[in-house]
Write a protein that holds these residues in place. Structure first.
Motif, PDB file in Angstrom:
ATOM      1  N   GLN A  25       7.955   0.807   4.228  1.00 30.98           N
ATOM      2  CA  GLN A  25       7.490   2.071   3.670  1.00 30.98           C
ATOM      3  C   GLN A  25       7.158   1.952   2.188  1.00 30.98           C
ATOM      4  N   THR A  26       6.830   0.774   1.768  1.00 31.55           N
ATOM      5  CA  THR A  26       6.340   0.555   0.409  1.00 31.55           C
ATOM      6  C   THR A  26       4.833   0.430   0.465  1.00 31.55           C
ATOM      7  N   SER A  27       4.117   1.222  -0.305  1.00 32.01           N
ATOM      8  CA  SER A  27       2.660   1.173  -0.271  1.00 32.01           C
ATOM      9  C   SER A  27       2.143   0.312  -1.395  1.00 32.01           C
ATOM     10  N   VAL A  28       1.084  -0.400  -1.123  1.00 36.33           N
ATOM     11  CA  VAL A  28       0.438  -1.257  -2.109  1.00 36.33           C
ATOM     12  C   VAL A  28      -0.925  -0.673  -2.430  1.00 36.33           C
ATOM     13  N   THR A  29      -1.141  -0.352  -3.696  1.00 41.47           N
ATOM     14  CA  THR A  29      -2.426   0.163  -4.159  1.00 41.47           C
ATOM     15  C   THR A  29      -3.237  -0.971  -4.750  1.00 41.47           C
ATOM     16  N   THR A  30      -4.510  -1.006  -4.421  1.00 42.00           N
ATOM     17  CA  THR A  30      -5.409  -2.024  -4.952  1.00 42.00           C
ATOM     18  C   THR A  30      -6.282  -1.418  -6.038  1.00 42.00           C
ATOM     19  N   LEU A  31      -6.294  -2.041  -7.214  1.00 45.13           N
ATOM     20  CA  LEU A  31      -7.168  -1.629  -8.313  1.00 45.13           C
ATOM     21  C   LEU A  31      -8.307  -2.626  -8.405  1.00 45.13           C
ATOM     22  N   SER A  32      -9.527  -2.155  -8.345  1.00 43.31           N
ATOM     23  CA  SER A  32     -10.661  -3.074  -8.367  1.00 43.31           C
ATOM     24  C   SER A  32     -11.871  -2.421  -9.005  1.00 43.31           C
ATOM     25  N   VAL A  33     -12.780  -3.245  -9.460  1.00 40.51           N
ATOM     26  CA  VAL A  33     -14.050  -2.834 -10.027  1.00 40.51           C
ATOM     27  C   VAL A  33     -15.145  -3.501  -9.196  1.00 40.51           C
ATOM     28  N   PRO A  34     -16.146  -2.771  -8.746  1.00 37.94           N
ATOM     29  CA  PRO A  34     -17.164  -3.349  -7.868  1.00 37.94           C
ATOM     30  C   PRO A  34     -17.805  -4.599  -8.450  1.00 37.94           C
ATOM     31  N   ASP A  35     -17.953  -5.602  -7.583  1.00 37.86           N
ATOM     32  CA  ASP A  35     -18.643  -6.851  -7.920  1.00 37.86           C
ATOM     33  C   ASP A  35     -17.959  -7.621  -9.045  1.00 37.86           C
ATOM     34  N   ARG A  36     -16.660  -7.415  -9.205  1.00 36.13           N
ATOM     35  CA  ARG A  36     -15.905  -8.119 -10.237  1.00 36.13           C
ATOM     36  C   ARG A  36     -14.620  -8.698  -9.641  1.00 36.13           C
ATOM     37  N   THR A  37     -14.118  -9.718 -10.287  1.00 34.74           N
ATOM     38  CA  THR A  37     -12.828 -10.288  -9.939  1.00 34.74           C
ATOM     39  C   THR A  37     -11.759  -9.653 -10.820  1.00 34.74           C
ATOM     40  N   GLY A  38     -10.726  -9.102 -10.217  1.00 34.20           N
ATOM     41  CA  GLY A  38      -9.649  -8.483 -10.973  1.00 34.20           C
ATOM     42  C   GLY A  38      -8.473  -9.430 -11.111  1.00 34.20           C
ATOM     43  N   ALA A  39      -7.857  -9.461 -12.291  1.00 38.44           N
ATOM     44  CA  ALA A  39      -6.733 -10.368 -12.531  1.00 38.44           C
ATOM     45  C   ALA A  39      -6.003  -9.949 -13.803  1.00 38.44           C
ATOM     46  N   ASN A  40      -4.928 -10.675 -14.125  1.00 40.25           N
ATOM     47  CA  ASN A  40      -4.223 -10.581 -15.398  1.00 40.25           C
ATOM     48  C   ASN A  40      -3.683  -9.181 -15.703  1.00 40.25           C
ATOM     49  N   PRO A  41      -2.926  -8.582 -14.772  1.00 42.68           N
ATOM     50  CA  PRO A  41      -2.445  -7.218 -15.008  1.00 42.68           C
ATOM     51  C   PRO A  41      -1.163  -7.164 -15.838  1.00 42.68           C
ATOM     52  N   THR A  42      -1.004  -6.068 -16.551  1.00 41.86           N
ATOM     53  CA  THR A  42       0.264  -5.689 -17.170  1.00 41.86           C
ATOM     54  C   THR A  42       0.443  -4.193 -16.959  1.00 41.86           C
TER      55      THR A  42
END
Length: 439
Positions: A25-42
């Motif tokens: 029951q833990t949900s995972v949200t995805t953050l993304s920008v179209p046509d881009r690679t997402g990485a390096n979060p804080t």
């Protein structure tokens, strides 16, 4: 089961955030920008307000985005681009864009972002602020003391009770002649883990003496900035850690000791960063190697102002000269007075582990996150740590959110809804940023 949680238009085009319901029951949200690679979060949190900063890149450019939540990380709005000069950002797993929240009475927190940007053939540190909950950002300004020639980065940020934002970073202004060795690979520009830095030939201890640890406070309004050099002989490309509590400022980093031993160092200031004590070796690990492991420490301060430090180093029983990440383990130590640390305690992991993070929880325990190699792929690991009066540390494993194979570089914050964790999810082509709440 995939369920659409939030969709709206962003200025850069349509952007989709999805949530996957997990068995626990833990949900995972995805953050993304179209046509881009997402990485390096804080991530940073203040009450129910949560902000995640990350990079979104094409094959030739990189920008910084921030997505915010007003419900403790349960859902997020569309990411907003921070930098106004398109494509200027240059960040990586060990030097992601750093984020800090400055509480404001009766309003959403002020958001402060610090990131590394390209400046000719080297790098500079920039900062920008949002006063409207992350809808818009100010023009970027250089971090005081970071706008001279020379590469710099691997920064960390912290906010004190007065709202003052401080920055700690590695500075290589004295290594201009070796700038070519400090360029990130093309893979880094796409958000992947950069190869370890290769420095000029010569004695590693002497070379490291040209690199220094710098500290600065960001001016607010008419305030005056301060900048000073905290230490020299720092490891060239491992992340730093910075924390504040009252008038005390705490710093940790990977140091280069005689004979090229790269162990974790610590110092603190009791006067809000005007001066710092002589650096202290956290643990005599004696990890000797000629190169940078791209693996720095993380730190958190508890309600009793004890400093909790976690870091990677060679596993027990392994050759101390090993550089292979497959030989690494995570260790934990505590200081009650800033003058000595408890003996290191190994964090239980399921495989070789790297890139630790730590956050204090409201109940006085801490949550530690890392990535570890299991069956040939990286996964996120989690454990709660408790420290007794004598300084002994015990751990309880925590089930980590699972968004599939290829998970690394986690980051943590504590919100009113629970501990928020964000990490990189490696895809078949590129990567994206995942966020979940752990209770």
């Amino acid at each position: 089961m995939i369920a659409l949680r939030f969709v709206r238009a962003a200025t850069i085009g349509a952007l989709l955030l999805t949530s996957t319901t997990l068995p626990a029951q833990t949900s995972v949200t995805t953050l993304s920008v179209p046509d881009r690679t997402g990485a390096n979060p804080t991530v940073a949190a203040s009450g129910a307000f949560v902000a995640v900063a990350f990079s979104a890149a094409t094959i030739s450019s990189m920008d910084i985005f921030v997505a915010t939540s007003i419900n403790g990380g349960a859902t997020f709005g569309a990411p907003v681009q921070v930098n106004r000069v398109a494509g200027e950002a240059r960040v990586s797993g060990e030097e992601p864009p750093r984020i800090a929240l400055v509480p404001r009475r009766g309003a959403t927190p002020e958001i402060v972002i610090v990131w590394t940007a390209k400046a000719g053939t080297t790098w500079k540190l920039l900062s920008a602020r949002s006063l409207d909950g992350g809808r818009t950002y100010s023009a970027s300004t250089p971090v005081p003391g970071s706008d001279s020639e020379g590469s710099r980065g691997w920064e960390s940020v912290a906010v004190d009770a007065t709202g003052r934002v401080s920055v700690l970073w590695l500075d290589h202004r004295d290594l201009i002649a070796a700038d070519g060795a400090h360029q990130h690979s093309a893979a880094s520009a796409r958000g992947a883990t950069p190869a370890p830095m290769v420095m000029p030939t010569g004695d590693p201890t002497e070379r490291a003496a040209l690199s220094q640890l710098m500290f600065a406070s960001l001016p607010a309004g008419a305030g005056r900035a301060t900048t000073l050099s905290v230490a020299r002989s720092v490891c060239y490309c491992c992340k730093t850690a910075l924390a504040v509590a009252g008038d005390a400022v705490y710093a940790a980093w990977r140091h280069v000791y005689p004979s090229g031993e790269r162990d974790i160092a610590f110092t603190m200031s009791t006067n809000r960063g005007r001066t710092f004590a002589t650096p202290l070796r956290v643990s005599d690990d004696h990890w000797k190697l000629d190169g940078c492991p791209d693996n720095g420490p993380a730190m958190a301060i508890d309600a009793s102002q004890r400093a909790h430090v976690v870091w990677p180093t060679t596993a027990e029983g392994q050759n101390a000269t090993a550089k292979d990440a497959m030989a690494l383990s995570i260790y934990y130590a505590v200081s009650r007075d800033g003058k000595s640390f408890t003996p290191r305690t190994r964090v239980p992991t399921r495989g070789p582990a790297s890139h630790p993070q730590i956050v204090m929880l409201p109940n006085g325990a801490s949550l530690v996150a890392w990535d570890e190699v299991i069956d040939g792929t990286r996964r996120v690991g989690l454990a709660r740590a408790t420290v007794n009066a004598a300084g002994a540390v015990s751990f309880t494993p925590v089930a980590a959110p699972d968004a599939g194979a290829g998970q690394w570089y986690p980051a943590l914050a504590a919100s009113s809804n629970g501990a928020v964790i964000t990490w990189v999810r490696q895809l078949e082509k590129g990567s994206t940023v995942a966020v979940a709440v752990v209770r």
